[in-house]
Design a protein around this motif. Structure first.
Motif, PDB file in Angstrom:
ATOM      1  N   LEU A   1       9.509  54.757  87.243  1.00 40.08           N
ATOM      2  CA  LEU A   1       8.802  53.514  86.927  1.00 40.08           C
ATOM      3  C   LEU A   1       8.311  52.780  88.177  1.00 40.08           C
ATOM      4  O   LEU A   1       7.162  52.300  88.190  1.00 40.08           O
ATOM      5  CB  LEU A   1       9.700  52.611  86.083  1.00 40.08           C
ATOM      6  N   PRO A   2       9.106  52.630  89.253  1.00 41.58           N
ATOM      7  CA  PRO A   2       8.550  51.978  90.457  1.00 41.58           C
ATOM      8  C   PRO A   2       7.347  52.702  91.039  1.00 41.58           C
ATOM      9  O   PRO A   2       6.408  52.058  91.537  1.00 41.58           O
ATOM     10  CB  PRO A   2       9.740  51.978  91.433  1.00 41.58           C
ATOM     11  N   VAL A   3       7.329  54.025  90.977  1.00 41.80           N
ATOM     12  CA  VAL A   3       6.172  54.767  91.486  1.00 41.80           C
ATOM     13  C   VAL A   3       4.955  54.526  90.591  1.00 41.80           C
ATOM     14  O   VAL A   3       3.816  54.481  91.073  1.00 41.80           O
ATOM     15  CB  VAL A   3       6.514  56.263  91.583  1.00 41.80           C
ATOM     16  N   VAL A   4       5.176  54.371  89.287  1.00 43.63           N
ATOM     17  CA  VAL A   4       4.071  54.058  88.378  1.00 43.63           C
ATOM     18  C   VAL A   4       3.493  52.679  88.699  1.00 43.63           C
ATOM     19  O   VAL A   4       2.270  52.483  88.706  1.00 43.63           O
ATOM     20  CB  VAL A   4       4.559  54.126  86.916  1.00 43.63           C
ATOM     21  N   ILE A   5       4.372  51.723  89.000  1.00 46.15           N
ATOM     22  CA  ILE A   5       3.901  50.392  89.392  1.00 46.15           C
ATOM     23  C   ILE A   5       3.130  50.459  90.707  1.00 46.15           C
ATOM     24  O   ILE A   5       2.099  49.794  90.890  1.00 46.15           O
ATOM     25  CB  ILE A   5       5.090  49.425  89.493  1.00 46.15           C
ATOM     26  N   LEU A   6       3.618  51.277  91.640  1.00 45.72           N
ATOM     27  CA  LEU A   6       2.895  51.472  92.904  1.00 45.72           C
ATOM     28  C   LEU A   6       1.524  52.067  92.669  1.00 45.72           C
ATOM     29  O   LEU A   6       0.536  51.654  93.312  1.00 45.72           O
ATOM     30  CB  LEU A   6       3.723  52.382  93.815  1.00 45.72           C
TER      31      LEU A   6
END
Length: 253
Positions: free
Chosen positions: A183-188
């Motif tokens: 999920l953090p990589v998707v936000i990035l």
């Protein structure tokens, strides 16, 4: 004086309709009709498929109608008792949102929300990641899917080798954890759409923050959900850091 003429007698034989010659005069054949009309069927030789009982047919139709109505009522009753379609497919939106919300806190991850592993949430995050990359002009559906599979198998092998006999981590749980922690990589990937391509320092700094976030969340979940990983937390964190660094490189370059 009168002269007498001899007239031969006319004979009408009752045979097959052909008169034999009498004397020197040949009798003509009686005209026959070109076809003979069929005799009307009697009551004993009636057409079999027209002989039916109207009363029995009415009673059978009434019984058939009653059967359909009763089955329709029972069918509607059983249809109301069925589970929703998403529950039958194993997709629980409330559970997916609860697990996703637990990843949003980088300092405290709730491991109890991830005890029941599923793949519907990771597939949704995978499709979101692919969509943001597509908006950035990068078609990487197969690359991202392949990296998720390889990363899950890699972390599963590393954890079980470190934990030894005490490790009880299965591949399904490992794939679920790796998928939710992306999920953090998707936000990035979503935020990189609004950052200019020339500002590479900002992109690197943001990628480092989100990679540490994802690696920390994945490490905490792996240690909490499986036995035998507490003493090898550093090595597990290093493996998670490598996994999400590779995904962040897809976003940067």
């Amino acid at each position: 004086m009168t002269k007498e003429f001899s007239v031969p007698p006319v004979v009408f034989p009752a045979g097959n309709g052909v008169n034999p010659g009498v004397g020197n005069i040949t009798q003509r054949r009686a005209p026959m009709a070109p076809f003979q009309p069929l005799r009307p069927p009697s009551s004993s030789s009636a057409i079999p498929f027209l002989s039916f009982d109207i009363g029995s047919a009415a009673s059978s139709s009434g019984t058939f109608g009653g059967t359909i109505s009763s089955s329709g009522v029972s069918g509607s009753a059983t249809f109301e008792d069925e589970e929703p379609l998403l529950d039958e497919l194993g997709i629980h939106p409330d559970q997916i949102w609860h697990k996703t919300k637990s990843i949003l806190n980088p300092f405290r991850v709730n491991p109890s929300a991830h005890k029941d592993s599923d793949l519907s949430g990771p597939i949704f995050l995978y499709l979101s990641f692919c969509l943001f990359q597509l908006l950035a002009g990068k078609i990487q559906f197969g690359v991202i899917l392949g990296w998720i599979v390889v990363s899950s198998i890699f972390l599963y092998v590393v954890f079980n080798m470190l934990a030894g006999r005490n490790g009880n981590l299965d591949l399904h749980t490992c794939t679920s954890v790796v998928g939710y922690c992306i999920l953090p990589v998707v936000i990035l990937s979503a935020m990189s759409l609004f950052i200019p391509q020339g500002s590479s320092v900002i992109r690197y700094a943001m990628a480092g923050v989100f990679v540490v976030w994802a690696a920390r969340a994945c490490t905490n979940l792996m240690v909490a959900l499986a036995d035998g990983g507490e003493e090898h937390r550093g090595l597990i964190a290093y493996a998670c850091f490598l996994i999400y660094t590779s995904f962040s490189l897809l976003v940067i370059f």
